[in-house]
Design a protein around this motif. Sequence first.
Motif, mmCIF file in Angstrom:
data_model
loop_
_atom_site.group_PDB
_atom_site.id
_atom_site.type_symbol
_atom_site.label_atom_id
_atom_site.label_comp_id
_atom_site.label_asym_id
_atom_site.label_seq_id
_atom_site.Cartn_x
_atom_site.Cartn_y
_atom_site.Cartn_z
ATOM 1 N N GLY A 87 0.814 -1.222 0.000
ATOM 2 C CA GLY A 87 0.000 0.000 0.000
ATOM 3 C C GLY A 87 0.842 1.264 0.000
ATOM 4 N N THR A 88 0.649 2.093 -1.037
ATOM 5 C CA THR A 88 1.380 3.367 -1.089
ATOM 6 C C THR A 88 0.438 4.539 -1.364
ATOM 7 N N ASP A 93 -4.520 1.301 -3.724
ATOM 8 C CA ASP A 93 -5.893 1.015 -3.270
ATOM 9 C C ASP A 93 -6.758 0.591 -4.463
ATOM 10 N N ARG A 94 -6.555 1.270 -5.601
ATOM 11 C CA ARG A 94 -7.327 0.889 -6.795
ATOM 12 C C ARG A 94 -7.004 -0.557 -7.197
ATOM 13 N N MET A 95 -5.729 -0.917 -7.113
ATOM 14 C CA MET A 95 -5.343 -2.299 -7.465
ATOM 15 C C MET A 95 -6.094 -3.277 -6.568
ATOM 16 N N ILE A 98 -9.658 -3.632 -7.723
ATOM 17 C CA ILE A 98 -9.749 -4.475 -8.934
ATOM 18 C C ILE A 98 -9.621 -5.949 -8.544
ATOM 19 N N LEU A 99 -8.629 -6.247 -7.714
ATOM 20 C CA LEU A 99 -8.394 -7.648 -7.321
ATOM 21 C C LEU A 99 -9.603 -8.209 -6.582
ATOM 22 N N GLY A 100 -10.210 -7.375 -5.759
ATOM 23 C CA GLY A 100 -11.413 -7.792 -5.023
ATOM 24 C C GLY A 100 -12.518 -8.201 -5.990
ATOM 25 N N VAL A 140 5.602 4.002 -8.719
ATOM 26 C CA VAL A 140 5.422 5.376 -8.234
ATOM 27 C C VAL A 140 3.934 5.587 -8.018
ATOM 28 N N ASP A 141 3.537 5.894 -6.781
ATOM 29 C CA ASP A 141 2.126 6.185 -6.551
ATOM 30 C C ASP A 141 1.893 7.664 -6.821
#
Length: 389
Positions: A87-88, A93-95, A98-100, A140-141
């Motif tokens: 988490g960065t 958080d978007r990733m 999506i995974l969820g 890079v976030d």
Amino acid sequence: MSESPLLMIPGPVEVSPAVAAAMASPPPSHLAPELVEAFGSALENMRRVWRAAADDQPFVLAGGGTAAMEMAAANLVSEGDRVLVVGTGYFSDRMAIILGRYGAQVLAVEAPVGDAPDGERVRQALGLYGDVRVLFATHVDTSTGVRIDPAPLARLARERGILSVFDGVCATGGETFEMAEWGADVYLSASQKALSLPAGLALQVVSRRALEGRRRRAGAPPLYFDWEVWRSIMEAYEERRGRYFSTPATNLVLALDVGLREILEEGIEERVAKHQRASVALRAGWRELGLAPVPVRPDLAAHTLSALNLPEGVDKSLVAAIGRLGVSVAGGLHPEIADRYFRVGHMGYSVTRPDWLARVVETVGEALVEKGVEVDPQAARRAVEGLFP
Ligand code: PMP
């Protein structure tokens, strides 16, 4: 001279004249010989920019960064799989979201805003949870300007037989990434950031191991995102044969070919080094203006953008004030601090333009003066020019 503002947001960014010309050419057919040649050479050159191995597979699709993220998730993850997200900020958080949606059990190792979880915590989390299938991290976030070091994470994943996926949307072409040497499995990206093309392409290079992982996934991924479907198309273009599955964004493919060639003419190491020098010079300018970075330590600060805290007494209207002075910068994105900081992109073609880098710092200084802050925009400009002449 163009009337439009200088585009210094963290993507889309300014493009080179040759890239703009490729975009403006009459739209070619997806089977036209010049398009087939450009597509094939772009795929080959992606391996070079990604520092990938000869048997890693590049993919170019119409889409964007989120489509590239979706594609990686769709091919590797199915219901019940355990995955770990480093988490960065907003994009990690978007990733996780999506995974969820693919039914994954998402384990997240978090850090306070502006920081990143250290490698040891990731190692411990993997030890604790066991049977994690894929590790996801954002190079890079863009929401925090935080850059992680992907090398130890990729190596850790290899050690443990886990696949590693890195979101390079705000990094590819501007930060060091050694796909083959580090053993990373997917490095995904988009066209509109450090690769310095207009928005509209979802890009990624995928290892053989990850392609195998796709076969072990339960069920088939959505058709448009299926690596297996696209692979034969990419192979055909690389062999200089056009082949249809879904119409590629042909002008963007021409631009991709031109843009990658430009990077490689300089050399990817030199292009990355330019991003590093630009960010060091800009940091001196921001310091002169009294602007503190969001990343909590210098080693966490990205070279592709600056995320800067607004000074005491200045609100987010600073962004519009900078815009009125002819430079477009971006507001905050991370929900926890959105109104308290702003962001400046310095990636792609713009790092070959010291005049633009000096101008962005001077303009931010002028807008601060308008807001009643006592700073010296000229001194800030000189600080940048001293380091990035
Ligand atoms: N990941 C990162 C790190 C990003 O910066 C962005 C875009 N700002 C995305 C993913 C999503 O890309 P897009 O907006 O093209 O869908």
